[in-house]
Design a protein around this motif. Structure first.
Motif: not given
Length: 858
Positions: A292-295, A319-335
């Motif tokens: 997502y960051l590369d895109i 927005l699609e890629n930023l929201n994907a990053v946000k979801d990963v942070l919340n799901k796997y990295h304690n936000g």
């Protein structure tokens, strides 16, 4: 007299610090600066004494030079006057920076109403909180930046001011000293007239350095405090842009400059995004986000530094890629660090791929000419009866077919016709690269009839647009007193036209109407202009509600009260139930931008004031804000008295001649401050109707007479007293926020006046009686506004603003004396061509400093 806490703070934080920092000028390593700075206090005192004794400017300046043997030669005198002008210009900058750096301490105005006040009200009242949240779902403040020349700081100077503000906040003396050195060497004038693109680049500084952050910060505060779901709230803070799009009376704006500005806005926005994204990438170094960051990296970088000619709107992908990053942070990295991603998401939601909506504006006469031209050159295709163009409005409307064609112009077509057709076609390309929001409004200046709108709509359909996908809002601009009186009839005709009704239905049944203060003030005087606009708003609101149209008023407000400025938020807080106030839209320009939105602190404060005013005016109506029929009758009678007084002034044969002779009106066309000419039809003799409102108001302000801001008000108030209506007027001032603000802003204009400067004119053979007439109305107005407000001095209820104005007026007094001295020298003395050129340049230079210093409360 005991000072209030705020007055004491202003004295310590602004006035005392200004005196202290002024002394740094004398220590700068420039010999001429030190010499000028040493003489300036003596020159200023000499000017003050001369003005108090009503001496003409040549007597003041000649008597000053006669004290010094080294200033015998005229070239030496002119050289010192130039150096004084340059020195004072920089003192104005210093005062600006000190005042802005102290903003948080002084808190701007006495009637602070921002988001904090809104949150306090909502926290104490759950029902009100619910109402506020519902209101926020369909409420916005749109600030439209225009390039109208009412403030003349070039880009580099704006940057220095901004850096000075930050240094002064922490009293970083070494840095302040360096910045003052930079200021001393930085030119304050443009060598050439700016192009529309240059003006866009200059204003883009505010977009990039102020609005980009502030709009997001305000949205964040609303989201956090009121816990409003992001998807439920439309964009609260919207931005509009006129440089490159406003072609009304400006032959230098073309479709090509419009295209360049649209590209510029998009590129600058992506550079803002890229800077924020680099922070995101530096912090988020975790697994699961790499693709997502590369895109995003590629998207932001390429659009910032390698923009292509016809890009697409890529908001959805971002927005699609930023929201994907946000979801990963919340799901796997304690936000972790999710807040910086959310901040960027908020900004992308706010600005998309366009940054600010680029408005297109043109005069109705040009649009009519284009319409006629295309018919004459394409009669067979358009099947339009030319004879009916000159007949009644009803026949003209009935003849418009709203057929979809692809027409064009011949190579020998007038440039304005070519530009109109080209920009209509260009709008499709701009929308493709930045979405509909990138450019969706066409404003029709001098709109006089419904056919002005309908013909423009037809022009779009003749140039590649389809009825089913006409993503354009047609915005009539009513400005003169006569146009305002006809506005309701024009809109009724549009709302009942089946083609236009179908169009606005596709546009969400929303209609924007622009009302202009500048030309209405020039046309009818201060009181009649304000009352005409207020009445028009009531009538237009009633008709919109009758036809179930969602009405948005877009106010063309200038900086000073004479052009609709002043305490703007108080107008919006007092509209009453009869005026639609769901959305606040207004132009900001010149000193309004620098004084109210030039720094993060002032911009956030003033936007929050407007948000509060718009929300509370609807939810917590004050009893006096909706005028009774008897109150309307009183104001209407006074407005007509004021109008008659102002018209008698306008019709005076000396009116324009006085302005041309005594003010620097002619010099305005010679200074490189704007791409727009000083007057329409610049190739013919000056007529009042051709003179631009900005030039009109600026010229009176340089004379320190500010006629457009008060003339006729005193006569109206006197008439009310003589006709036993004084108690009614007093009641209006005490209960109606609109009328109270109108009078208070009038007092602000008068506070910036100083008839002592020109009092030597009262015995002039040609203009003496005319000057006395102006002064008499000033004295009459002063007498009655003081009586009405129960005050001893003008602006007594706003002591901080009054102190700021008086301090600035003292700073620029030497410039005014120099300016009037140079004007009179050119008119009364035999001079060499070289000396004439020097005096002409001297006049131009003084205009800069006087205008820049007049920013108070815009």
């Amino acid at each position: 007299m005991k000072l209030s806490q705020k007055q004491t703070t202003f004295q310590n934080e602004v006035l005392t610090r200004f005196d202290l920092f002024k002394s740094l000028f004398l220590t700068l390593p420039f010999q001429t600066v030190k010499h000028t700075g040493t003489l300036l206090p003596f020159f200023t005192t000499h000017c003050e004494n001369g003005v108090n004794n009503h001496l003409p400017p040549e007597e003041i300046i000649d008597s000053f030079f006669n004290q010094y043997e080294q200033f015998v030669q005229e070239e030496d005198r002119i050289d010192l006057l130039f150096r004084i002008v340059q020195y004072v210009e920089r003192q104005v900058v210093l005062f600006d920076a000190i005042e802005d750096s102290s903003f948080a301490h002084v808190s701007g105005t006495d009637d602070v109403r921002g988001l904090h006040s809104l949150f306090q009200l909502s926290n104490n009242n759950p029902q009100l909180k619910k109402q506020i949240i519902n209101k926020l779902k369909d409420f916005s403040v749109r600030l439209v930046l225009t390039a109208h020349p009412t403030q003349f700081y070039p880009g580099p100077v704006l940057g220095i001011i901004n850096d000075l503000i930050e240094a002064m906040k922490i009293n970083d003396i070494p840095n302040i000293y360096l910045l003052l050195q930079q200021l001393g060497k930085t030119p304050f004038i443009n060598k050439e007239k700016p192009t529309p693109v240059d003006e866009a680049i200059s204003l883009a500084w505010y977009l990039e350095n102020v609005f980009y952050s502030v709009a997001s910060e305000i949205q964040s505060k609303i989201d956090d405090e009121l816990e409003v779901p992001t998807e439920d709230v439309k964009q609260l803070v919207e931005l509009g842009f006129w440089p490159g799009g406003d072609r009304d009376g400006n032959p230098n704006v073309s479709a090509e400059s419009t295209r360049k500005v649209a590209t510029l806005l998009r590129t600058i926005l992506f550079r803002c995004y890229y800077r924020d994204f680099r922070i995101v990438k530096r912090r988020i170094t975790f697994k699961g986000v790499e693709k997502y960051l590369d895109i995003l990296q590629n998207l932001f970088y390429e659009n910032s530094f390698n923009p292509i000619e016809h890009p697409d709107d890529e908001t959805g992908i971002i927005l699609e890629n930023l929201n994907a990053v946000k979801d990963v942070l919340n799901k796997y990295h304690n936000g972790l660090f999710v807040e910086i991603v959310e901040d960027l998401i908020r900004k992308v939601n706010t600005f998309g791929c366009y940054f600010t909506t680029l408005d297109i504006r043109q005069d109705s006469s040009v649009l009519r000419e284009t319409f006629s031209y295309l018919i004459e050159n394409n009669q067979k295709e358009t099947s339009f009866n030319l004879d009916k163009l000159s007949k009644s409005e009803e026949e003209k409307q009935a003849e418009i077919k709203f057929n979809e064609l692809n027409l064009n112009y011949a190579d020998d077509a007038d440039a304005l016709i070519q530009d109109t057709v080209d920009v209509i076609k260009l709008l499709k390309t701009i929308q493709k690269s930045g979405s509909e929001r990138a450019a969706q409004r066409f404003i029709i200046s001098n709109c006089q009839q419904a056919s002005d709108i309908l013909e423009l709509m037809q022009l779009f359909l003749w140039n590649g647009w389809k009825k089913d996908s006409l993503t354009i809002d047609f915005v009539p601009l009513f400005e003169t007193v006569d146009d305002l009186s006809r506005a309701a009839d024009v809109m009724r005709s549009l709302y009942t036209n089946k083609h236009y009704k179908a169009h606005i239905k596709k546009r969400g049944n929303k209609q924007t109407i622009m009302l202009g203060f500048s030309d209405s003030t020039k046309d009818g005087g201060y009181l009649m202009a304000n009352w005409s606009i207020y009445k028009a708003k009531i009538e237009l609101t009633a008709i919109a509600r009758e036809y179930k149209v969602d009405l948005v008023f877009f106010d063309g407000r200038g900086g000073p009260p004479a052009r609709g400025g002043g305490k703007t938020q108080r107008f919006y807080a007092s509209m009453g139930k009869e005026i639609e106030n769901k959305h606040i839209q207004l132009t900001i320009q010149g000193q309004t931008i620098s004084s109210q939105y030039g720094s993060l602190d002032t911009a956030q404060y003033n936007i929050e004031q407007l948000l509060y005013a718009g929300i509370i005016s609807d939810l917590e109506q004050k009893e006096g804000d909706t005028l009774t029929s008897s109150q309307k009758s009183v104001i209407d009678k006074m407005a007509h008295e004021s109008h008659a007084k102002f018209l008698s002034l306008r019709k005076n044969p000396l009116f324009l001649n006085y302005l041309e002779t005594l003010s620097p009106l002619k010099s305005l066309s010679n200074i490189n401050i704007s791409s727009r000419p000083v007057k329409r039809n610049s190739d013919r003799e000056l007529r009042l109707e051709d003179l631009r409102a900005i030039s009109f108001v600026t010229s009176w302000s340089q004379l320190k007479q500010n006629i457009p801001g008060f003339y006729g008000v005193g006569s109206a108030l006197k008439w009310a007293e003589e006709n036993n209506l004084w108690s009614s007027v007093t009641n209006l001032y005490e209960t109606s926020g609109m009328f109270n603000t109108l009078i208070d802003n009038c007092m602000m204009s008068m506070t910036k006046s100083n008839f002592n400067i020109t009092e030597y004119m009262k015995n002039d053979e040609k203009f003496g009686e005319f000057w006395k007439m102006l002064f008499t109305e000033y004295e009459t107005t002063k007498k009655y506004v003081l009586k009405l407000s129960n005050s001893k001095v003008l602006m007594e209820n706003y002591p901080i603003e009054r102190a700021s104005i008086l301090a600035r007026e003292k700073i620029v007094l030497p410039l005014l004396i120099i300016q009037h001295y140079a004007i009179r020298a050119l008119q009364s003395r035999q001079l060499s061509e070289e000396t004439k050129a020097s005096y002409t340049k001297l006049i131009s230079r003084t205009i800069y400093g006087v205008v820049n210093a007049g920013r108070n409360l815009a």
